[in-house]
Write a protein that holds these residues in place. Sequence first.
Motif, mmCIF file in Angstrom:
data_model
loop_
_atom_site.group_PDB
_atom_site.id
_atom_site.type_symbol
_atom_site.label_atom_id
_atom_site.label_comp_id
_atom_site.label_asym_id
_atom_site.label_seq_id
_atom_site.Cartn_x
_atom_site.Cartn_y
_atom_site.Cartn_z
ATOM 1 N N ILE A 1 41.926 -41.298 15.914
ATOM 2 C CA ILE A 1 40.515 -41.060 16.217
ATOM 3 C C ILE A 1 40.009 -39.954 15.295
ATOM 4 N N ALA A 2 38.800 -40.127 14.790
ATOM 5 C CA ALA A 2 38.181 -39.108 13.940
ATOM 6 C C ALA A 2 37.103 -38.374 14.719
ATOM 7 N N CYS A 3 37.149 -37.048 14.671
ATOM 8 C CA CYS A 3 36.076 -36.207 15.199
ATOM 9 C C CYS A 3 35.311 -35.703 13.980
ATOM 10 N N VAL A 4 34.130 -36.253 13.762
ATOM 11 C CA VAL A 4 33.381 -36.003 12.527
ATOM 12 C C VAL A 4 32.158 -35.145 12.826
ATOM 13 N N GLY A 5 32.028 -34.047 12.123
ATOM 14 C CA GLY A 5 30.853 -33.203 12.307
ATOM 15 C C GLY A 5 31.125 -31.784 11.868
ATOM 16 N N ARG A 6 30.063 -31.009 11.807
ATOM 17 C CA ARG A 6 30.188 -29.603 11.446
ATOM 18 C C ARG A 6 31.109 -28.903 12.436
ATOM 19 N N LEU A 7 31.995 -28.066 11.930
ATOM 20 C CA LEU A 7 32.904 -27.327 12.801
ATOM 21 C C LEU A 7 32.160 -26.107 13.342
ATOM 22 N N TRP A 8 31.373 -26.383 14.352
ATOM 23 C CA TRP A 8 30.488 -25.404 14.977
ATOM 24 C C TRP A 8 30.569 -25.599 16.486
ATOM 25 N N ILE A 9 31.335 -24.752 17.130
ATOM 26 C CA ILE A 9 31.688 -24.919 18.535
ATOM 27 C C ILE A 9 30.470 -24.964 19.445
ATOM 28 N N LEU A 10 29.474 -24.123 19.183
ATOM 29 C CA LEU A 10 28.316 -24.008 20.058
ATOM 30 C C LEU A 10 27.674 -25.357 20.341
ATOM 31 N N ASP A 11 27.508 -26.174 19.315
ATOM 32 C CA ASP A 11 26.879 -27.488 19.474
ATOM 33 C C ASP A 11 27.888 -28.627 19.560
ATOM 34 N N LYS A 12 28.910 -28.584 18.737
ATOM 35 C CA LYS A 12 29.773 -29.751 18.557
ATOM 36 C C LYS A 12 30.914 -29.843 19.575
ATOM 37 N N GLY A 13 31.264 -28.747 20.234
ATOM 38 C CA GLY A 13 32.188 -28.802 21.359
ATOM 39 C C GLY A 13 33.620 -29.170 21.050
ATOM 40 N N GLN A 14 34.067 -28.934 19.811
ATOM 41 C CA GLN A 14 35.462 -29.294 19.491
ATOM 42 C C GLN A 14 36.468 -28.501 20.318
ATOM 43 N N ASP B 1 40.950 -45.929 7.819
ATOM 44 C CA ASP B 1 42.225 -45.745 8.526
ATOM 45 C C ASP B 1 42.090 -44.994 9.859
ATOM 46 N N HIS B 2 40.869 -44.980 10.435
ATOM 47 C CA HIS B 2 40.687 -44.440 11.779
ATOM 48 C C HIS B 2 40.071 -45.514 12.670
ATOM 49 N N HIS B 3 40.491 -45.515 13.922
ATOM 50 C CA HIS B 3 40.140 -46.609 14.826
ATOM 51 C C HIS B 3 38.881 -46.347 15.639
ATOM 52 N N ALA B 4 38.511 -45.090 15.821
ATOM 53 C CA ALA B 4 37.353 -44.766 16.657
ATOM 54 C C ALA B 4 36.860 -43.363 16.318
ATOM 55 N N LEU B 5 35.646 -43.076 16.786
ATOM 56 C CA LEU B 5 35.025 -41.761 16.629
ATOM 57 C C LEU B 5 35.009 -41.057 17.980
ATOM 58 N N ILE B 6 35.202 -39.751 17.977
ATOM 59 C CA ILE B 6 34.980 -38.968 19.187
ATOM 60 C C ILE B 6 34.076 -37.793 18.845
ATOM 61 N N MET B 7 33.087 -37.551 19.722
ATOM 62 C CA MET B 7 32.142 -36.448 19.533
ATOM 63 C C MET B 7 31.927 -35.774 20.891
ATOM 64 N N PRO B 8 32.571 -34.637 21.132
ATOM 65 C CA PRO B 8 32.428 -33.934 22.414
ATOM 66 C C PRO B 8 31.256 -32.965 22.429
ATOM 67 N N SER B 9 30.137 -33.358 21.872
ATOM 68 C CA SER B 9 29.022 -32.447 21.582
ATOM 69 C C SER B 9 28.360 -31.880 22.827
ATOM 70 N N ARG B 10 27.943 -30.632 22.691
ATOM 71 C CA ARG B 10 27.117 -29.996 23.716
ATOM 72 C C ARG B 10 25.631 -30.240 23.451
ATOM 73 N N ALA B 11 25.266 -30.471 22.196
ATOM 74 C CA ALA B 11 23.869 -30.721 21.826
ATOM 75 C C ALA B 11 23.836 -31.562 20.558
ATOM 76 N N GLU B 12 22.862 -32.456 20.469
ATOM 77 C CA GLU B 12 22.659 -33.297 19.294
ATOM 78 C C GLU B 12 21.193 -33.675 19.204
ATOM 79 N N GLY B 13 20.795 -34.138 18.036
ATOM 80 C CA GLY B 13 19.533 -34.843 17.891
ATOM 81 C C GLY B 13 19.884 -36.317 18.054
ATOM 82 N N LEU B 14 20.230 -36.932 16.951
ATOM 83 C CA LEU B 14 20.918 -38.223 16.951
ATOM 84 C C LEU B 14 21.888 -38.150 15.783
ATOM 85 N N ALA B 15 23.168 -37.976 16.101
ATOM 86 C CA ALA B 15 24.174 -37.669 15.089
ATOM 87 C C ALA B 15 24.303 -38.788 14.058
#
Length: 406
Positions: free
Chosen positions: A226-239, A297-311
Amino acid sequence: MLEAFTENRIVIEKSQKSLTFIFISSCCEYWGGSEELWSETARYLSSHGFKVASFKNSVRNDNRIKQLRADGIKVRDIHILILFLRKFSFFLEKNIPFLINLKVFYLKISSWFTKKRNSTLFVISQGENFDGAEIAKLCIQFDLPYIIISQKASDSVWVHGRRRRMMQDMHRQAKASFFVSQHNLFLTQAQIGYKLTNAEVIKNPYRVDISQPLRYPQTENDVFKIACVGRLWILDKGQDILLSVLAQEKWKNRDLHISFFGNGVDREALIDMANLLELKNVSFPGFVENIVDIWHDHHALIMPSRAEGLAIALVEAMMCGRMGIVTDVGGVSEVVEDDITGFIASGASFQEIDKVLERAWQRRYEWENIGKEAFISIRKLIPPYPERIFADKLVQLCQSDVPIQI
């Protein structure tokens, strides 16, 4: 969608090429998904003969900036100006006389901009829904026509006092306000306390150009990636939430690997957290220029975001035929149907992320088919070239003497 786009293009081709568009990004990051709409629109308008200039809060000579400059669009750094405006925003509130002598945006913008207001439009692109308020205040004081783009609105961030009043004025006096999701539009109206009659949802451009879902990758030793794709910014992205979930023994012992793609201020913190939790099934490959490479080579996306517009990362994954495991924030539920084209957690908490990942895991052998459904669904929701549709709207707004009721 395609027929509408054809009509839009005719409008641009027949428009006066004397129109000028000034793009101003108030987003504090060097580059992110919130920069794609204004920059691609600027490039498109410039390629069709319109005059285009751009100003940005913090500029670094990365590939996107180089691309703009190669297309003849200078990108000037206004970081110092924005810091000044935010620190002394009360001066703007009181209309201190010396500001009248401040050249527009501190950048020696020629006097003909003010002489030709009717053929010039300022496009203020925000990373949030309020960070361009000080720039808009200057536009109001100089009587310069402008529109607002809001790339995100957060349920947990409500500005107050003077900043909220500036936010209200910004949207009230704009020729138009654009948002990337219905959620963000409705939330912004709640935050400013009135209904916007000149607001519209516009989609972001994406960097995927394929006509069929990517071939689904084989699982090596039955390991699902699984790929977690996005800015490495905990406040919004929730990694951080996701790492905490993965620290449970059940996830450590499963044939699952999660790759955290992207850069950001919290990269070191997240790597340290993963080491502290002794996670062996995660990695941090960094930023990848070609997003399609991830989905080979990744099967799915995961996004544990606390806030988004439309990613954009979610849209691109679906465009490639990969489903998303996501939280119900921003416009996520506007493009993902739970259990049909992906899996939606009700919130960004340890319990909810654990539950949604568990639901998805129990159906992991269906991910390929769910991804194919996502591939079909997203193409019904997102037009092929959003930046061209947006460019046409800007041309119409630039030619209009009064705010357009959208």
